[in-house]
Design an enzyme around this catalytic site. Structure first.
Site, PDB file in Angstrom:
ATOM      1  N   TYR A 155     -13.449  -6.896  11.200  1.00  0.00           N
ATOM      2  CA  TYR A 155     -13.011  -5.506  10.981  1.00  0.00           C
ATOM      3  C   TYR A 155     -14.212  -4.557  11.056  1.00  0.00           C
ATOM      4  CZ  TYR A 155     -10.676  -1.577   8.593  1.00  0.00           C
ATOM      5  OH  TYR A 155     -10.138  -0.349   8.263  1.00  0.00           O
ATOM      6  N   ARG A 196      -4.438  -4.949  -1.107  1.00  0.00           N
ATOM      7  CA  ARG A 196      -5.385  -3.896  -1.475  1.00  0.00           C
ATOM      8  C   ARG A 196      -5.261  -3.606  -2.956  1.00  0.00           C
ATOM      9  NH1 ARG A 196      -5.416   0.144   3.744  1.00  0.00           N
ATOM     10  NH2 ARG A 196      -3.301  -0.539   4.082  1.00  0.00           N
ATOM     11  N   VAL A 197      -6.329  -3.080  -3.506  1.00  0.00           N
ATOM     12  CA  VAL A 197      -6.397  -3.015  -4.952  1.00  0.00           C
ATOM     13  C   VAL A 197      -5.327  -2.090  -5.549  1.00  0.00           C
ATOM     14  CG1 VAL A 197      -8.194  -1.206  -5.076  1.00  0.00           C
ATOM     15  CG2 VAL A 197      -8.002  -2.923  -6.877  1.00  0.00           C
ATOM     16  N   ASN A 200      -1.882  -3.820  -5.139  1.00  0.00           N
ATOM     17  CA  ASN A 200      -1.842  -4.999  -6.010  1.00  0.00           C
ATOM     18  C   ASN A 200      -1.661  -4.618  -7.475  1.00  0.00           C
ATOM     19  OD1 ASN A 200      -2.097  -6.993  -4.116  1.00  0.00           O
ATOM     20  ND2 ASN A 200      -4.001  -7.837  -4.927  1.00  0.00           N
ATOM     21  N   ARG A 221     -14.982   2.049  -6.163  1.00  0.00           N
ATOM     22  CA  ARG A 221     -14.369   2.591  -4.954  1.00  0.00           C
ATOM     23  C   ARG A 221     -13.952   4.034  -5.282  1.00  0.00           C
ATOM     24  NH1 ARG A 221     -16.043  -1.624  -3.491  1.00  0.00           N
ATOM     25  NH2 ARG A 221     -15.089  -3.184  -2.113  1.00  0.00           N
TER      26      ARG A 221
HETATM   27  P1  NAD Z   1      -1.664  -0.273   8.208  1.00  0.00           P
HETATM   28  O1  NAD Z   1      -1.912  -1.730   8.357  1.00  0.00           O
HETATM   29  O2  NAD Z   1      -0.560   0.163   7.317  1.00  0.00           O
HETATM   30  O3  NAD Z   1      -1.440   0.410   9.628  1.00  0.00           O
HETATM   31  C1  NAD Z   1      -1.953  -0.093  10.827  1.00  0.00           C
HETATM   32  C2  NAD Z   1      -0.851  -0.029  11.875  1.00  0.00           C
HETATM   33  O4  NAD Z   1      -1.365  -0.513  13.126  1.00  0.00           O
HETATM   34  C3  NAD Z   1       0.347  -0.923  11.537  1.00  0.00           C
HETATM   35  O5  NAD Z   1       1.545  -0.206  11.724  1.00  0.00           O
HETATM   36  C4  NAD Z   1       0.228  -2.080  12.514  1.00  0.00           C
HETATM   37  O6  NAD Z   1       1.470  -2.691  12.808  1.00  0.00           O
HETATM   38  C5  NAD Z   1      -0.417  -1.401  13.703  1.00  0.00           C
HETATM   39  N1  NAD Z   1      -1.142  -2.317  14.591  1.00  0.00           N
HETATM   40  C6  NAD Z   1      -2.017  -3.285  14.251  1.00  0.00           C
HETATM   41  N2  NAD Z   1      -2.469  -3.897  15.351  1.00  0.00           N
HETATM   42  C7  NAD Z   1      -1.886  -3.281  16.414  1.00  0.00           C
HETATM   43  C8  NAD Z   1      -1.953  -3.465  17.820  1.00  0.00           C
HETATM   44  N3  NAD Z   1      -2.738  -4.409  18.368  1.00  0.00           N
HETATM   45  N4  NAD Z   1      -1.201  -2.656  18.608  1.00  0.00           N
HETATM   46  C9  NAD Z   1      -0.394  -1.705  18.073  1.00  0.00           C
HETATM   47  N5  NAD Z   1      -0.288  -1.493  16.748  1.00  0.00           N
HETATM   48  C10 NAD Z   1      -1.038  -2.271  15.929  1.00  0.00           C
HETATM   49  O7  NAD Z   1      -3.051   0.379   7.743  1.00  0.00           O
HETATM   50  P2  NAD Z   1      -3.424   1.872   7.357  1.00  0.00           P
HETATM   51  O8  NAD Z   1      -4.000   1.831   6.010  1.00  0.00           O
HETATM   52  O9  NAD Z   1      -2.325   2.804   7.655  1.00  0.00           O
HETATM   53  O10 NAD Z   1      -4.620   2.134   8.366  1.00  0.00           O
HETATM   54  C11 NAD Z   1      -4.483   2.942   9.521  1.00  0.00           C
HETATM   55  C12 NAD Z   1      -5.850   3.097  10.177  1.00  0.00           C
HETATM   56  O11 NAD Z   1      -6.756   3.724   9.266  1.00  0.00           O
HETATM   57  C13 NAD Z   1      -6.473   1.766  10.579  1.00  0.00           C
HETATM   58  O12 NAD Z   1      -7.125   1.927  11.820  1.00  0.00           O
HETATM   59  C14 NAD Z   1      -7.491   1.520   9.495  1.00  0.00           C
HETATM   60  O13 NAD Z   1      -8.569   0.754   9.951  1.00  0.00           O
HETATM   61  C15 NAD Z   1      -7.922   2.946   9.117  1.00  0.00           C
HETATM   62  N6  NAD Z   1      -8.429   3.002   7.751  1.00  0.00           N
HETATM   63  C16 NAD Z   1      -7.590   2.926   6.666  1.00  0.00           C
HETATM   64  C17 NAD Z   1      -8.119   2.970   5.382  1.00  0.00           C
HETATM   65  C18 NAD Z   1      -7.257   2.923   4.154  1.00  0.00           C
HETATM   66  O14 NAD Z   1      -7.779   2.967   3.040  1.00  0.00           O
HETATM   67  N7  NAD Z   1      -5.943   2.855   4.253  1.00  0.00           N
HETATM   68  C19 NAD Z   1      -9.505   3.088   5.196  1.00  0.00           C
HETATM   69  C20 NAD Z   1     -10.319   3.124   6.318  1.00  0.00           C
HETATM   70  C21 NAD Z   1      -9.775   3.112   7.587  1.00  0.00           C
HETATM   71  N1  UDP Z   2      -9.788  -5.956  -5.884  1.00  0.00           N
HETATM   72  C1  UDP Z   2      -9.501  -6.423  -7.151  1.00  0.00           C
HETATM   73  N2  UDP Z   2      -8.263  -6.969  -7.370  1.00  0.00           N
HETATM   74  C2  UDP Z   2      -7.302  -7.019  -6.422  1.00  0.00           C
HETATM   75  C3  UDP Z   2      -7.585  -6.507  -5.124  1.00  0.00           C
HETATM   76  C4  UDP Z   2      -8.848  -5.985  -4.894  1.00  0.00           C
HETATM   77  O1  UDP Z   2     -10.343  -6.382  -8.051  1.00  0.00           O
HETATM   78  O2  UDP Z   2      -6.191  -7.500  -6.704  1.00  0.00           O
HETATM   79  C5  UDP Z   2     -11.118  -5.348  -5.633  1.00  0.00           C
HETATM   80  C6  UDP Z   2     -11.835  -5.864  -4.388  1.00  0.00           C
HETATM   81  O3  UDP Z   2     -12.604  -7.010  -4.692  1.00  0.00           O
HETATM   82  C7  UDP Z   2     -12.706  -4.673  -4.039  1.00  0.00           C
HETATM   83  C8  UDP Z   2     -11.876  -3.472  -4.471  1.00  0.00           C
HETATM   84  O4  UDP Z   2     -10.903  -3.973  -5.387  1.00  0.00           O
HETATM   85  O5  UDP Z   2     -13.894  -4.697  -4.773  1.00  0.00           O
HETATM   86  C9  UDP Z   2     -11.171  -2.760  -3.332  1.00  0.00           C
HETATM   87  O6  UDP Z   2     -10.482  -3.730  -2.575  1.00  0.00           O
HETATM   88  P1  UDP Z   2      -9.533  -3.360  -1.349  1.00  0.00           P
HETATM   89  O7  UDP Z   2      -9.155  -4.649  -0.694  1.00  0.00           O
HETATM   90  O8  UDP Z   2      -8.461  -2.456  -1.788  1.00  0.00           O
HETATM   91  O9  UDP Z   2     -10.455  -2.483  -0.367  1.00  0.00           O
HETATM   92  P2  UDP Z   2     -11.910  -2.669   0.254  1.00  0.00           P
HETATM   93  O10 UDP Z   2     -12.632  -3.817  -0.391  1.00  0.00           O
HETATM   94  O11 UDP Z   2     -11.666  -2.895   1.700  1.00  0.00           O
HETATM   95  O12 UDP Z   2     -12.560  -1.381  -0.063  1.00  0.00           O
END
Ligand code: NAD
Ligand code: UDP
Ligand code: UDP
Length: 325
Positions: A155, A196-197, A200, A221
């Site tokens: 990722y 995700r935290v 969860n 975070r």
């Molecule tokens: P999500 O998993 O809910 O959404 C991702 C979407 O992409 C899903 O609908 C999935 O089916 C689709 N997808 C995955 N692979 C694909 C492919 N090969 N072709 C077409 N569609 C595909 O996640 P999200 O939280 O909505 O994240 C959206 C974007 O934002 C992602 O690019 C993610 O990396 C970025 N992002 C999210 C966060 C966050 O905290 N949610 C943080 C940083 C970056």
């Molecule tokens: N985490 C936690 N308990 C959970 C899920 C996640 O303590 O049930 C912690 C995880 O280890 C991390 C933080 O929460 O330190 C955020 O995790 P998340 O997967 O949401 O996002 P990311 O690590 O990608 O920022």
């Protein structure tokens, strides 16, 4: 090309959202339609669901296409938001090779599309490009501290390579690019099992299960409510071509995971207790965005504090948990 030609003469645009059936993408699609645009939502439904976009399916301005962005896509649009990519560690580590392909090959295809159409393209990049950061809070000029061969690398490095591609298409082909680095975002439509935290903790609290704290829970975070983020996406897309980013978008309020657990327990009125589990490998110890650039360039700031956003998210998950029975 007819659609593109006509829409250039109006403010109504035809907008492609890849990953539009996901958590953030579904909110973005809804907001774009609210603002009068036409949306083409492209998703392979790996983590996204039809339920997320159910209210949009009957809308005249909404079109859904099941498609994997690792394959070429020939459509006619005015703007592209590239969100396709699984985002939670559990989901992106499920098929790590596909995760890198989605980020990298998906970026090449969407940039090739943008190049043919001369359309602006926004990349949903991530704070993970900073890895386990030694600069705190994270500024865009920091190059990061990322393990290239660990379980998070598919990722982190995939997203870093995508940023490289965006900037090379900009330098080499003059494509208008918009790179935003998203910090942890939460809200309705998060997948209840994405690990995700925020999801969860809320789901565990609502089910009365133990709340799983990884490690000692002192890692931090910063959590941004999805509506604030989506506003930032659209403000970024509206900038002139010379604004490329990268720009951080996130909420600078910083919390330990123990603090988050306590707030979730309080807001849900749960009787859940805390259970410590091992810290996953390469888990970043701290994360907080410096959002000065977003404030200056986009006039953007966060408006929804953590507790307020959590209340809305808890409401959503109450419905999800109730339907599960
Ligand atoms: P999500 O998993 O809910 O959404 C991702 C979407 O992409 C899903 O609908 C999935 O089916 C689709 N997808 C995955 N692979 C694909 C492919 N090969 N072709 C077409 N569609 C595909 O996640 P999200 O939280 O909505 O994240 C959206 C974007 O934002 C992602 O690019 C993610 O990396 C970025 N992002 C999210 C966060 C966050 O905290 N949610 C943080 C940083 C970056
Ligand atoms: N985490 C936690 N308990 C959970 C899920 C996640 O303590 O049930 C912690 C995880 O280890 C991390 C933080 O929460 O330190 C955020 O995790 P998340 O997967 O949401 O996002 P990311 O690590 O990608 O920022
Ligand atoms: N591409 C696409 N849709 C388009 C134009 C291009 O999916 O409308 C894909 C195609 O797979 C191509 C890639 O984007 O390989 C990169 O396009 P580019 O024009 O940069 O390079 P080339 O066509 O020379 O490979």
């Amino acid at each position: 090309m007819a659609t593109q030609h006509i829409s250039r003469y109006s403010t109504r645009k035809r907008v492609l959202v890849t990953g539009g059936a996901g958590f953030i993408g579904s909110h973005l699609c809804a907001r774009l339609i609210e603002q009068g645009h036409e949306v083409l939502c492209v998703d392979n439904f790996f983590t996204g669901t039809r339920a997320n976009i159910a209210p949009l399916l009957d809308h005249d301005s909404f079109e859904l296409m099941r498609h994997d962005v690792t394959f070429p896509l020939y459509v006619e649009v005015d703007e592209i938001y590239n969100l396709a990519c699984p985002a939670s560690p559990v989901h992106y580590q499920f098929d790590p090779v596909q995760t890198t392909k989605t980020s990298v090959v998906g970026a090449v295809n969407m940039l090739g599309l943008a190049k043919r159409l001369r359309a602006p393209i926004l990349q949903a990049s991530t704070s993970e490009v900073y890895g386990d950061p030694s600069v705190h809070p994270q500024v865009e000029s920091y190059w990061g501290n990322v393990n290239p061969i660990g379980p998070r690398s598919c990722y982190d490095e995939g997203k870093r390579c995508a940023e490289t591609l965006f900037f090379d298409y900009n330098r080499q082909h003059g494509i208008p690019i918009k790179v935003i680095r998203i910090f942890n975002t939460y809200g309705p439509h998060m997948h209840p099992n994405d690990g995700r935290v925020v999801s969860n903790f809320i789901v565990q609290a609502l089910r009365g299960q133990d709340i799983t704290i990884y490690g000692d829970g002192q890692q931090t975070r910063s959590f941004c409510y999805v509506d604030d983020l989506v506003r930032g996406f659209m403000a970024m897309m509206a900038t002139p071509n010379e604004v490329t980013g990268p720009i951080n978008l996130g909420n600078p309020g910083e919390f330990t995971m123990l603090e988050l657990a306590q707030i979730v327990i309080e807001l849900t009125g749960s009787t859940s207790r805390l259970e410590h589990r091992p810290l996953p490998q390469d888990d970043p110890k701290q994360r907080r965005p410096d959002i000065s650039k977003a404030k200056e360039t986009l006039g953007w700031d966060v408006t929804i504090p953590l507790r307020e956003g959590l209340v809305k998210t808890i409401d959503y998950f109450r419905g999800v948990v109730a339907r599960e029975g």
